[in-house]
Write a protein that holds these residues in place. Structure first.
Motif, PDB file in Angstrom:
ATOM      1  N   ILE A   1       6.423 -29.833 -16.523  1.00  9.55           N
ATOM      2  CA  ILE A   1       6.256 -29.290 -15.155  1.00  9.55           C
ATOM      3  C   ILE A   1       6.279 -27.766 -15.199  1.00  9.55           C
ATOM      4  O   ILE A   1       5.444 -27.093 -14.594  1.00  9.55           O
ATOM      5  CB  ILE A   1       7.347 -29.855 -14.220  1.00  9.55           C
ATOM      6  CG1 ILE A   1       7.069 -31.332 -13.943  1.00  9.55           C
ATOM      7  CG2 ILE A   1       7.391 -29.103 -12.895  1.00  9.55           C
ATOM      8  CD1 ILE A   1       8.165 -32.069 -13.189  1.00  9.55           C
TER       9      ILE A   1
ATOM     10  N   LYS B   1      -1.569 -25.111 -14.195  1.00  6.83           N
ATOM     11  CA  LYS B   1      -1.676 -25.129 -12.727  1.00  6.83           C
ATOM     12  C   LYS B   1      -2.631 -26.194 -12.183  1.00  6.83           C
ATOM     13  O   LYS B   1      -3.433 -25.937 -11.290  1.00  6.83           O
ATOM     14  CB  LYS B   1      -2.080 -23.752 -12.205  1.00  6.83           C
ATOM     15  CG  LYS B   1      -1.035 -22.709 -12.551  1.00  6.83           C
ATOM     16  CD  LYS B   1      -1.317 -21.407 -11.916  1.00  6.83           C
ATOM     17  CE  LYS B   1      -0.191 -20.432 -12.215  1.00  6.83           C
ATOM     18  NZ  LYS B   1      -0.504 -19.096 -12.271  1.00  6.83           N
TER      19      LYS B   1
ATOM     20  N   SER C   1      -2.955 -29.215  -9.987  1.00  5.82           N
ATOM     21  CA  SER C   1      -2.041 -29.776  -8.990  1.00  5.82           C
ATOM     22  C   SER C   1      -1.925 -31.289  -9.104  1.00  5.82           C
ATOM     23  O   SER C   1      -0.876 -31.872  -8.843  1.00  5.82           O
ATOM     24  CB  SER C   1      -2.467 -29.361  -7.586  1.00  5.82           C
ATOM     25  OG  SER C   1      -3.736 -29.890  -7.327  1.00  5.82           O
TER      26      SER C   1
ATOM     27  N   THR D   1       5.625 -34.773 -11.233  1.00  2.00           N
ATOM     28  CA  THR D   1       6.759 -34.690 -10.310  1.00  2.00           C
ATOM     29  C   THR D   1       7.157 -36.080  -9.803  1.00  2.00           C
ATOM     30  O   THR D   1       8.337 -36.399  -9.698  1.00  2.00           O
ATOM     31  CB  THR D   1       6.404 -33.784  -9.112  1.00  2.00           C
ATOM     32  OG1 THR D   1       5.790 -32.620  -9.614  1.00  2.00           O
ATOM     33  CG2 THR D   1       7.629 -33.389  -8.341  1.00  2.00           C
TER      34      THR D   1
ATOM     35  N   LEU E   1       0.390 -31.985 -11.891  1.00  5.20           N
ATOM     36  CA  LEU E   1       1.729 -31.567 -11.463  1.00  5.20           C
ATOM     37  C   LEU E   1       2.349 -32.631 -10.557  1.00  5.20           C
ATOM     38  O   LEU E   1       3.519 -32.998 -10.686  1.00  5.20           O
ATOM     39  CB  LEU E   1       1.634 -30.225 -10.744  1.00  5.20           C
ATOM     40  CG  LEU E   1       2.965 -29.555 -10.444  1.00  5.20           C
ATOM     41  CD1 LEU E   1       3.712 -29.252 -11.729  1.00  5.20           C
ATOM     42  CD2 LEU E   1       2.738 -28.252  -9.673  1.00  5.20           C
TER      43      LEU E   1
ATOM     44  N   GLN F   1       3.037 -26.539 -16.540  1.00  4.32           N
ATOM     45  CA  GLN F   1       1.973 -26.671 -15.537  1.00  4.32           C
ATOM     46  C   GLN F   1       2.055 -25.537 -14.518  1.00  4.32           C
ATOM     47  O   GLN F   1       1.045 -24.976 -14.120  1.00  4.32           O
ATOM     48  CB  GLN F   1       2.117 -28.012 -14.796  1.00  4.32           C
ATOM     49  CG  GLN F   1       1.474 -29.177 -15.515  1.00  4.32           C
ATOM     50  CD  GLN F   1      -0.021 -29.025 -15.647  1.00  4.32           C
ATOM     51  OE1 GLN F   1      -0.659 -28.414 -14.801  1.00  4.32           O
ATOM     52  NE2 GLN F   1      -0.592 -29.531 -16.726  1.00  4.32           N
ATOM     53  N   GLN F   2       3.291 -25.225 -14.097  1.00  2.00           N
ATOM     54  CA  GLN F   2       3.453 -24.212 -13.050  1.00  2.00           C
ATOM     55  C   GLN F   2       3.026 -22.847 -13.522  1.00  2.00           C
ATOM     56  O   GLN F   2       2.535 -22.027 -12.755  1.00  2.00           O
ATOM     57  CB  GLN F   2       4.904 -24.178 -12.562  1.00  2.00           C
ATOM     58  CG  GLN F   2       5.176 -25.313 -11.618  1.00  2.00           C
ATOM     59  CD  GLN F   2       6.645 -25.548 -11.441  1.00  2.00           C
ATOM     60  OE1 GLN F   2       7.438 -25.142 -12.290  1.00  2.00           O
ATOM     61  NE2 GLN F   2       7.020 -26.223 -10.385  1.00  2.00           N
TER      62      GLN F   2
ATOM     63  N   TYR G   1       9.121 -20.944 -11.544  1.00  2.00           N
ATOM     64  CA  TYR G   1       9.385 -20.949 -12.976  1.00  2.00           C
ATOM     65  C   TYR G   1      10.566 -20.027 -13.288  1.00  2.00           C
ATOM     66  O   TYR G   1      10.601 -18.885 -12.842  1.00  2.00           O
ATOM     67  CB  TYR G   1       8.132 -20.498 -13.737  1.00  2.00           C
ATOM     68  CG  TYR G   1       8.374 -20.421 -15.212  1.00  2.00           C
ATOM     69  CD1 TYR G   1       8.641 -21.579 -15.943  1.00  2.00           C
ATOM     70  CD2 TYR G   1       8.380 -19.206 -15.881  1.00  2.00           C
ATOM     71  CE1 TYR G   1       8.896 -21.523 -17.297  1.00  2.00           C
ATOM     72  CE2 TYR G   1       8.629 -19.142 -17.237  1.00  2.00           C
ATOM     73  CZ  TYR G   1       8.881 -20.311 -17.938  1.00  2.00           C
ATOM     74  OH  TYR G   1       9.144 -20.251 -19.271  1.00  2.00           O
TER      75      TYR G   1
ATOM     76  N   GLN H   1      13.871 -20.032  -5.632  1.00  2.00           N
ATOM     77  CA  GLN H   1      13.608 -21.468  -5.706  1.00  2.00           C
ATOM     78  C   GLN H   1      14.225 -22.207  -4.533  1.00  2.00           C
ATOM     79  O   GLN H   1      13.631 -23.108  -3.961  1.00  2.00           O
ATOM     80  CB  GLN H   1      14.216 -21.986  -6.998  1.00  2.00           C
ATOM     81  CG  GLN H   1      13.633 -23.274  -7.474  1.00  2.00           C
ATOM     82  CD  GLN H   1      14.035 -23.507  -8.916  1.00  2.00           C
ATOM     83  OE1 GLN H   1      15.214 -23.585  -9.213  1.00  2.00           O
ATOM     84  NE2 GLN H   1      13.086 -23.606  -9.795  1.00  2.00           N
TER      85      GLN H   1
END
Ligand code: ATP
Ligand code: MG
Length: 485
Positions: free
Chosen positions: A450, A458, A460, A467, A463, A453-454, A298, A291
């Motif tokens: 989030i 997915k 964008s 964010t 997301l 979603q990741q 994730y 990360q």
């Protein structure tokens, strides 16, 4: 001692990673080669014992050595006190309201329990830490008051038990938006001396599941977490504030390869569960390490109880130390390089540290009490004033009385305004806390959304919207913190 002011913002900290190499045991000395060379206090080299690699080395100019660098490296002759010297300032932060986590990571028999618990002549990091905490509390010359409490749990076969209860039932993990992960029903015992914690630690350890395995005659079959909480009450001009520092000291269970042991039945099942949670931990370390280099990834905390318990230590509000323990024996080469691989990745992990100042409940209760007191004060003053006015109105002709009356009127008006201002201030702080609580809850939901979603949806656009909303909430929290302190 300097007085403590609350920093409004969080500070980013990097995981401190140390490697500790234990000496060869007597039986290893007879059959194994020593494959670890500690170059200096930061560098270590592992020699590959596979002699067939000599050929590769010759034709490809490859080396059989692998060199690693860490914050600290401890040679077999080092004691636990040597390790402790470099983490004592992290432990001392707990008395100032900062959280800390220390965990030993390594394969079975590599020396995790020795490092964390230790022996009478070489006390481990758990013992040295709570000695420091009580020393600091004793030496403190401020007017602050301290309350130290301690809990001790184990995770055995993915079930949490209270090691401070004689026959503990199964305990459940709860996620609290305010306090993070909590173990419902876990006993937290108030302690007044280091000796008392030592006694509790010994009782807990006698209840902990250990077994003799091929690799270690006293192998820990459960993960153990000793948590020490220090509550520091500071009395200020406008009421008291509480700093709450939490220290988690973790001794992980021994990982081993089923193929390397002759375990069967329950022992094999234990091993599978231990490996599952250690794998989950390794995956979290991997994702968190990535990360930092590649942006959000994730992190599978939910895959085991251990990783959920360690979540704060790995990415939340905590100054964290990982002590990777390794054996120098050649037959442990694969375990050693595996441990060092994860330790190397862990160097990239960042946490976000801030002082735990006050508690919503404490604040709200304090504000309520203060407002009640102020209101009582207002009505008492009003009554006194009415009485005075009444006495003066009986003889209104005298000039002196007139003067006194106008002076009293001014005084009463000023007192009223002053008290009202203080009430308004307390109410504003109260509302600020409420808003912050709502913000933190929304932040938690956004983080979950989030993460979902990741991994799953997915989308964008969604997301991005999530964010940017998260950033707005973070800004609000920061602004509120600045306004509140
Ligand atoms: N620094 C050290 N000095 C002397 N002996 C050590 C040291 N570190 C570990 N040992 C010895 O090595 C053996 C294994 O250590 P320990 O039980 O701490 O391993 P562990 O990593 O906790 O294993 P497990 O994962 O199976 O619980 C023990 O006999 C311990 O006394
Ligand atoms: Mg152990």
């Amino acid at each position: 001692m300097p007085s403590i002011r609350a920093p409004a913002s969080k500070q980013t900290a990097t995981l401190q990673v140390a490697v500790k190499c234990r000496p060869l045991t007597d039986s290893e000395r007879r059959r194994s080669r020593h494959i670890i060379q500690v170059i200096d206090d930061k560098n270590v080299v592992v020699l590959d014992p596979d002699l067939s690699k000599d050929y590769l080395e010759l034709i490809q100019n490859r080396t059989k050595e692998r060199r690693y660098s860490f914050d600290h490296v401890y040679a077999p002759g080092c004691s636990n006190a040597d390790v402790y010297k470099n983490i004592s300032s992290t432990i001392a932060g707990v008395v100032q309201g900062l959280n800390a986590t220390v965990f030993a990571y390594g394969s079975t028999g590599s020396g995790k329990t020795y490092t964390m618990v230790g022996t009478h002549s070489d006390p481990g990091l758990m013992v040295l830490s709570f000695r420091t905490i009580f020393d600091l509390v004793k030496k403190d010359d401020s007017k602050d008051t301290f309350e130290v409490s301690c809990s001790y749990l184990e995770v055995y076969n993915e079930v949490i038990y209270d090691l401070l209860e004689k026959s503990s039932g199964h305990l459940e993990l709860r996620e609290d938006p305010e306090h993070g992960i909590m173990v419902a029903g876990l006993r937290s015992i108030k302690v007044h001396s280091a000796d008392k914690i030592l006694e509790l630690l010994n009782i807990g350890n006698s209840r902990r599941k250990t077994e003799s395995t091929e690799a270690n005659s006293t192998s820990s079959r459960s993960h153990a977490v000793l948590e020490i909480t220090v509550k520091r009450k500071q009395k200020g001009q406008y009421g008291s504030q509480v700093l709450r520092g939490k220290l988690a000291l973790v001794d992980l269970a021994g990982s081993e390869r089923a193929s390397e042991t002759n375990n069967s039945g329950q022992k094999l099942r234990d091993g599978a569960n231990i490996n599952r949670s250690l794998l989950a931990l390794a995956n979290c370390i991997n994702a968190l390490g990535k990360q930092n280099k590649k942006g959000l990834a994730y992190v599978p905390y939910r895959n085991s109880k251990l990783t959920r318990i360690l979540k704060d230590g790995l990415s939340g509000n905590s100054r964290t130390v990982m002590v990777a323990t390794v054996s120098p024996a050649d037959d442990q080469y694969h375990h050693t390089t595996n441990t060092l691989k994860y330790a190397d990745r862990a160097k990239e992990i960042k946490t976000h540290v801030h002082k735990n100042i006050g508690h919503l409940d404490t604040h709200v209760e304090d504000y309520k009490r203060m407002i009640d007191n102020l209101q009582v004060e207002v009505s008492r003053l009003k009554m006194e004033l009415a009485e005075k006015e009444h006495q003066l109105s009986v003889k209104p002709t005298e000039k002196a009385a007139d003067n006194e009356l106008s002076w009293l009127n001014i005084l009463s008006q000023e007192t009223g305004e002053n008290v009202q201002e203080r009430i308004n201030l307390q109410k504003a702080l109260f509302e600020l806390e409420e808003t912050n609580k709502r913000n933190r809850m929304e932040l938690q939901h956004l983080d979950d959304a989030i993460a979902r979603q990741q991994v799953n949806d997915k989308d964008s656009a969604v997301l991005q919207a999530l964010t940017s909303r998260r950033q707005v909430i973070l800004d609000n929290i920061r602004d509120n913190d600045e306004a509140g302190y």
